[in-house]
Structure formats: C-alpha cells, structure tokens
Design an enzyme around this catalytic site. Structure first.
Site, PDB file in Angstrom:
ATOM      1  N   CYS A 113     -25.548 -19.149 -57.574  1.00  0.00           N
ATOM      2  CA  CYS A 113     -26.794 -18.883 -56.847  1.00  0.00           C
ATOM      3  C   CYS A 113     -26.818 -19.817 -55.653  1.00  0.00           C
ATOM      4  O   CYS A 113     -26.943 -21.038 -55.808  1.00  0.00           O
ATOM      5  CB  CYS A 113     -28.006 -19.118 -57.751  1.00  0.00           C
ATOM      6  SG  CYS A 113     -29.598 -18.919 -56.903  1.00  0.00           S
ATOM      7  N   GLY A 114     -26.698 -19.246 -54.458  1.00  0.00           N
ATOM      8  CA  GLY A 114     -26.640 -20.062 -53.246  1.00  0.00           C
ATOM      9  C   GLY A 114     -27.918 -20.820 -52.974  1.00  0.00           C
ATOM     10  O   GLY A 114     -27.897 -22.024 -52.687  1.00  0.00           O
ATOM     11  N   THR A 115     -29.050 -20.122 -53.040  1.00  0.00           N
ATOM     12  CA  THR A 115     -30.313 -20.822 -52.798  1.00  0.00           C
ATOM     13  C   THR A 115     -30.587 -21.823 -53.907  1.00  0.00           C
ATOM     14  O   THR A 115     -31.180 -22.881 -53.672  1.00  0.00           O
ATOM     15  CB  THR A 115     -31.492 -19.839 -52.680  1.00  0.00           C
ATOM     16  OG1 THR A 115     -31.558 -19.020 -53.852  1.00  0.00           O
ATOM     17  CG2 THR A 115     -31.367 -18.976 -51.443  1.00  0.00           C
ATOM     18  N   GLY A 116     -30.107 -21.526 -55.136  1.00  0.00           N
ATOM     19  CA  GLY A 116     -30.259 -22.472 -56.235  1.00  0.00           C
ATOM     20  C   GLY A 116     -29.470 -23.740 -55.988  1.00  0.00           C
ATOM     21  O   GLY A 116     -29.929 -24.855 -56.291  1.00  0.00           O
ATOM     22  N   ASN A 160     -36.927 -19.186 -59.884  1.00  0.00           N
ATOM     23  CA  ASN A 160     -35.535 -19.394 -60.262  1.00  0.00           C
ATOM     24  C   ASN A 160     -35.420 -20.788 -60.868  1.00  0.00           C
ATOM     25  O   ASN A 160     -36.090 -21.723 -60.417  1.00  0.00           O
ATOM     26  CB  ASN A 160     -34.624 -19.286 -59.034  1.00  0.00           C
ATOM     27  CG  ASN A 160     -34.750 -17.950 -58.333  1.00  0.00           C
ATOM     28  OD1 ASN A 160     -34.304 -16.934 -58.830  1.00  0.00           O
ATOM     29  ND2 ASN A 160     -35.385 -17.951 -57.166  1.00  0.00           N
ATOM     30  N   ASN A 202     -21.309 -14.148 -58.027  1.00  0.00           N
ATOM     31  CA  ASN A 202     -22.645 -13.567 -57.859  1.00  0.00           C
ATOM     32  C   ASN A 202     -22.425 -12.267 -57.092  1.00  0.00           C
ATOM     33  O   ASN A 202     -22.029 -12.293 -55.924  1.00  0.00           O
ATOM     34  CB  ASN A 202     -23.503 -14.548 -57.079  1.00  0.00           C
ATOM     35  CG  ASN A 202     -24.978 -14.191 -56.985  1.00  0.00           C
ATOM     36  OD1 ASN A 202     -25.709 -14.849 -56.255  1.00  0.00           O
ATOM     37  ND2 ASN A 202     -25.441 -13.181 -57.693  1.00  0.00           N
ATOM     38  N   ASN A 238     -37.300 -18.751 -51.177  1.00  0.00           N
ATOM     39  CA  ASN A 238     -37.642 -18.235 -52.500  1.00  0.00           C
ATOM     40  C   ASN A 238     -37.873 -19.445 -53.414  1.00  0.00           C
ATOM     41  O   ASN A 238     -37.441 -20.558 -53.115  1.00  0.00           O
ATOM     42  CB  ASN A 238     -36.562 -17.287 -53.035  1.00  0.00           C
ATOM     43  CG  ASN A 238     -35.189 -17.932 -53.126  1.00  0.00           C
ATOM     44  OD1 ASN A 238     -34.962 -19.041 -52.651  1.00  0.00           O
ATOM     45  ND2 ASN A 238     -34.243 -17.241 -53.733  1.00  0.00           N
ATOM     46  N   GLN A 271     -27.617  -8.241 -57.391  1.00  0.00           N
ATOM     47  CA  GLN A 271     -28.578  -7.856 -56.364  1.00  0.00           C
ATOM     48  C   GLN A 271     -28.045  -6.707 -55.509  1.00  0.00           C
ATOM     49  O   GLN A 271     -26.828  -6.568 -55.323  1.00  0.00           O
ATOM     50  CB  GLN A 271     -28.911  -9.042 -55.426  1.00  0.00           C
ATOM     51  CG  GLN A 271     -29.944 -10.018 -55.951  1.00  0.00           C
ATOM     52  CD  GLN A 271     -29.296 -11.190 -56.666  1.00  0.00           C
ATOM     53  OE1 GLN A 271     -28.111 -11.472 -56.456  1.00  0.00           O
ATOM     54  NE2 GLN A 271     -30.050 -11.869 -57.504  1.00  0.00           N
ATOM     55  N   ASN A 317     -25.913 -16.624 -51.579  1.00  0.00           N
ATOM     56  CA  ASN A 317     -24.604 -15.991 -51.769  1.00  0.00           C
ATOM     57  C   ASN A 317     -24.586 -14.614 -51.118  1.00  0.00           C
ATOM     58  O   ASN A 317     -23.581 -14.196 -50.536  1.00  0.00           O
ATOM     59  CB  ASN A 317     -24.279 -15.874 -53.250  1.00  0.00           C
ATOM     60  CG  ASN A 317     -23.929 -17.204 -53.875  1.00  0.00           C
ATOM     61  OD1 ASN A 317     -23.289 -18.045 -53.261  1.00  0.00           O
ATOM     62  ND2 ASN A 317     -24.357 -17.417 -55.104  1.00  0.00           N
ATOM     63  N   CYS A 340     -31.407 -14.837 -50.648  1.00  0.00           N
ATOM     64  CA  CYS A 340     -30.250 -14.984 -51.545  1.00  0.00           C
ATOM     65  C   CYS A 340     -29.122 -15.560 -50.717  1.00  0.00           C
ATOM     66  O   CYS A 340     -28.596 -14.895 -49.817  1.00  0.00           O
ATOM     67  CB  CYS A 340     -29.852 -13.636 -52.146  1.00  0.00           C
ATOM     68  SG  CYS A 340     -28.342 -13.731 -53.147  1.00  0.00           S
ATOM     69  N   GLU A 376     -31.618 -16.901 -62.726  1.00  0.00           N
ATOM     70  CA  GLU A 376     -32.263 -16.293 -61.562  1.00  0.00           C
ATOM     71  C   GLU A 376     -33.405 -15.378 -61.981  1.00  0.00           C
ATOM     72  O   GLU A 376     -33.282 -14.595 -62.927  1.00  0.00           O
ATOM     73  CB  GLU A 376     -31.247 -15.494 -60.743  1.00  0.00           C
ATOM     74  CG  GLU A 376     -30.270 -16.374 -59.982  1.00  0.00           C
ATOM     75  CD  GLU A 376     -29.573 -15.614 -58.873  1.00  0.00           C
ATOM     76  OE1 GLU A 376     -30.265 -14.909 -58.103  1.00  0.00           O
ATOM     77  OE2 GLU A 376     -28.342 -15.722 -58.767  1.00  0.00           O
ATOM     78  N   ARG A 377     -34.471 -15.494 -61.251  1.00  0.00           N
ATOM     79  CA  ARG A 377     -35.644 -14.652 -61.442  1.00  0.00           C
ATOM     80  C   ARG A 377     -35.258 -13.178 -61.331  1.00  0.00           C
ATOM     81  O   ARG A 377     -34.682 -12.735 -60.355  1.00  0.00           O
ATOM     82  CB  ARG A 377     -36.661 -15.032 -60.348  1.00  0.00           C
ATOM     83  CG  ARG A 377     -37.904 -14.237 -60.246  1.00  0.00           C
ATOM     84  CD  ARG A 377     -38.765 -14.710 -59.076  1.00  0.00           C
ATOM     85  NE  ARG A 377     -38.078 -14.653 -57.789  1.00  0.00           N
ATOM     86  CZ  ARG A 377     -38.692 -14.702 -56.616  1.00  0.00           C
ATOM     87  NH1 ARG A 377     -40.002 -14.830 -56.553  1.00  0.00           N
ATOM     88  NH2 ARG A 377     -38.009 -14.658 -55.489  1.00  0.00           N
ATOM     89  N   HIS A 434     -37.846 -22.244 -56.450  1.00  0.00           N
ATOM     90  CA  HIS A 434     -36.895 -22.836 -57.386  1.00  0.00           C
ATOM     91  C   HIS A 434     -37.521 -24.000 -58.135  1.00  0.00           C
ATOM     92  O   HIS A 434     -38.248 -24.814 -57.552  1.00  0.00           O
ATOM     93  CB  HIS A 434     -35.651 -23.356 -56.653  1.00  0.00           C
ATOM     94  CG  HIS A 434     -34.793 -22.272 -56.109  1.00  0.00           C
ATOM     95  ND1 HIS A 434     -33.744 -21.720 -56.813  1.00  0.00           N
ATOM     96  CD2 HIS A 434     -34.853 -21.603 -54.930  1.00  0.00           C
ATOM     97  CE1 HIS A 434     -33.181 -20.768 -56.081  1.00  0.00           C
ATOM     98  NE2 HIS A 434     -33.836 -20.681 -54.940  1.00  0.00           N
TER      99      HIS A 434
END
Length: 278
Positions: free
Chosen positions: A219-222, A192, A13, A159, A46, A77, A75, A210-211, A161
């Site tokens: 995707c870390g938050t994913g 996302n 990412n 964010n 990003q 990552n 984010c 990802e959005r 998901h």
C-alpha cells in the site's frame, strides 16, 4: 459493452486499469465487485480509471475504486501504475504528469529507469483531515478496541490512515485488529490500518489492512503514512526504505509539515485484456 483493460501491479498491489480517454464505459458497484472477484472475475485490489481532466491545468483525472465498489481518494501504488499506463498507451509522452484525484492533485515523475516517483503532497495530521474524532491533534492518539487500549498515529495522505507500531510485523494481529480499527466509530469514513515495525532509523517493515480491500501485498499511501508518523514521533529519518510483503519502496520527507512527501517504486504491466460489461 466491450471494454479493453490492462492488469498491472505495484509490489503485488494489483489493479485493473481502464482508459476512458479513448473509450467509453460506466462501472457500478456491483460490476466492480464482480470484476474484482479472483475466482469468477479478473481479480484486483482496485479499479483505476483514466479520464480526461476537469481542470485544464491537469493532464488526467485519476479515479480509484476498491474491490467492494467504493470510490476512494488516493492510492500510491496505483498512481505509479497510472503513470506507466498512460505512457505505455501513448496517451502522453510527458515524464512529469499531473493528475487530479478525489484527494487532491498529484504529480507523477517517470524516471529514466522507468521507476515512478510520486509527489504525494504534504501529510496532514489534523483529525478533521482524515476525518477522525479527536479533541486535538496529537502525535499519538489513544484508541480503545475491544477493551484494549492502542496508540495510533493518525495521518491523511489524501486518504485516511491509522498507524500502529508493533514489535514484530510477522506476528502482528492484522486479521483481527485491521477490520476492527477500519470500522471504528471514531473513523466515520473508515480508515486504512498500518502495522509498522521499526528496523532502524532508515528502515521499517509494514503490513497494511486496506479499507474496503483487506490486507494487500503493498500500500503506497500506507507506506507514506507510516513514514510520516514515524518521523513525527522521532523514530525515523528520511530517506526511509519500507519493506512490504510485495517488495520495497523509498519514502522521502523532511519532517516539515508543509513539505511534500516523495514515494519512489516500481510499476509493472501484467497483461492486456477485454471484458464484456453487463
């Protein structure tokens, strides 16, 4: 205007990281889209901006822009790359770094082996936290997409998901369903979308649309959202190893909805450069 930047990645990412503490620049959506282009620009998922904090209790302000020029809340990552970057640039010598984001404060811890653990805060499941149009908070929500009834976990990690369990992540319809769920009218700010295959109670495989960026290598938050949803469903137990196309992350969460979720993984510097903004 000449701007110095660093290209970094967390499990593939990838990011353009810009220090706006010691230099000045302004980016508009058109510039970001042009810079993000992988054929005619630098190429990245990003853009990450390092800014002085507005809150005196924080060390930095961390801003994130998708490749389409839209600013987003968080984010994971990118947060790991952010921590490595500010230390590499000698903007701080701290190992524990507190940053403010659009999605709320984050604490970043650089370990002795230079991996980064991010305190992502507590996952939030209330529909209004994403936001998501639903009449109540549920472990799984029904969502109709092109006449097909899906069941998703809805999670905010700062964010939004949507997490969809699949039998085989390799054959999951990421390209077809990802954009349809991202722009579903029940997600007024888009979402996302994670496609999660449960391998064991401590291991999952994951692909994420990802959005504003499409499918990314990680995707870390994913990863955090998928684990939080899986633990809430009773499918997983902490710690959980998340295997993404770009590599693996370790996610820890007790299952207590007030407890923070911890994400640990690598962050890599690729190259330094400079670009003339126009």
């Amino acid at each position: 205007m000449r701007v110095y930047f660093t290209k970094m990645h967390g499990l593939g990412n990838d990011f353009m990281v810009v220090d706006l503490v010691t230099q000045r620049a302004r980016f508009d959506a058109e510039q970001i889209r042009r810079l993000a282009d992988r054929h005619f620009g630098i190429g990245f998922d990003q853009l990450l901006l390092v800014e002085p904090p507005r809150n005196p209790e924080m060390d930095f302000r961390y801003r994130i822009y998708n490749a389409d020029g839209s600013e987003v809340e968080n984010c994971g990552n990118g947060a790991r790359c952010f921590a490595r970057f500010v230390r590499d640039q000698q903007l701080t010598h701290k190992r524990e770094i507190r940053v403010e984001t659009l999605g709320g404060p984050l604490t970043l811890l650089v370990t002795e082996d230079e991996r980064v653990q991010v305190d992502m805060g507590a996952p939030r499941f209330a529909p209004e936290a994403l936001p998501f149009t639903a009449d109540a908070d549920r472990v799984l929500h029904a969502l109709e997409v092109d006449g097909e009834r899906l069941e998703i976990g809805a999670v905010s990690m700062g964010n939004p998901h949507a997490v969809l369990r699949v039998d085989d992540v390799d054959s999951a319809p990421v390209a077809r369903l990802g954009p349809r769920i991202e722009h579903h009218p029940h997600f007024p700010r888009q979402v996302n979308v994670g496609f999660m295959q449960v391998a064991s109670r401590h291991e999952i495989r994951l692909r994420v649309h990802e959005r504003g960026a499409g499918e990314t290598l990680a995707c870390g938050t994913g990863a955090c959202a998928a684990v939080a949803s899986g633990i809430r469903q009773g499918l997983l137990e902490s710690p959980v190893t998340v295997h993404l196309p770009g590599g693996s992350l370790t996610i820890e969460w007790t299952g207590d909805e007030a407890a923070p979720l911890l994400m640990t993984g690598p962050a890599e510097r690729v190259f330094d450069g400079r670009v003339n903004l126009r």
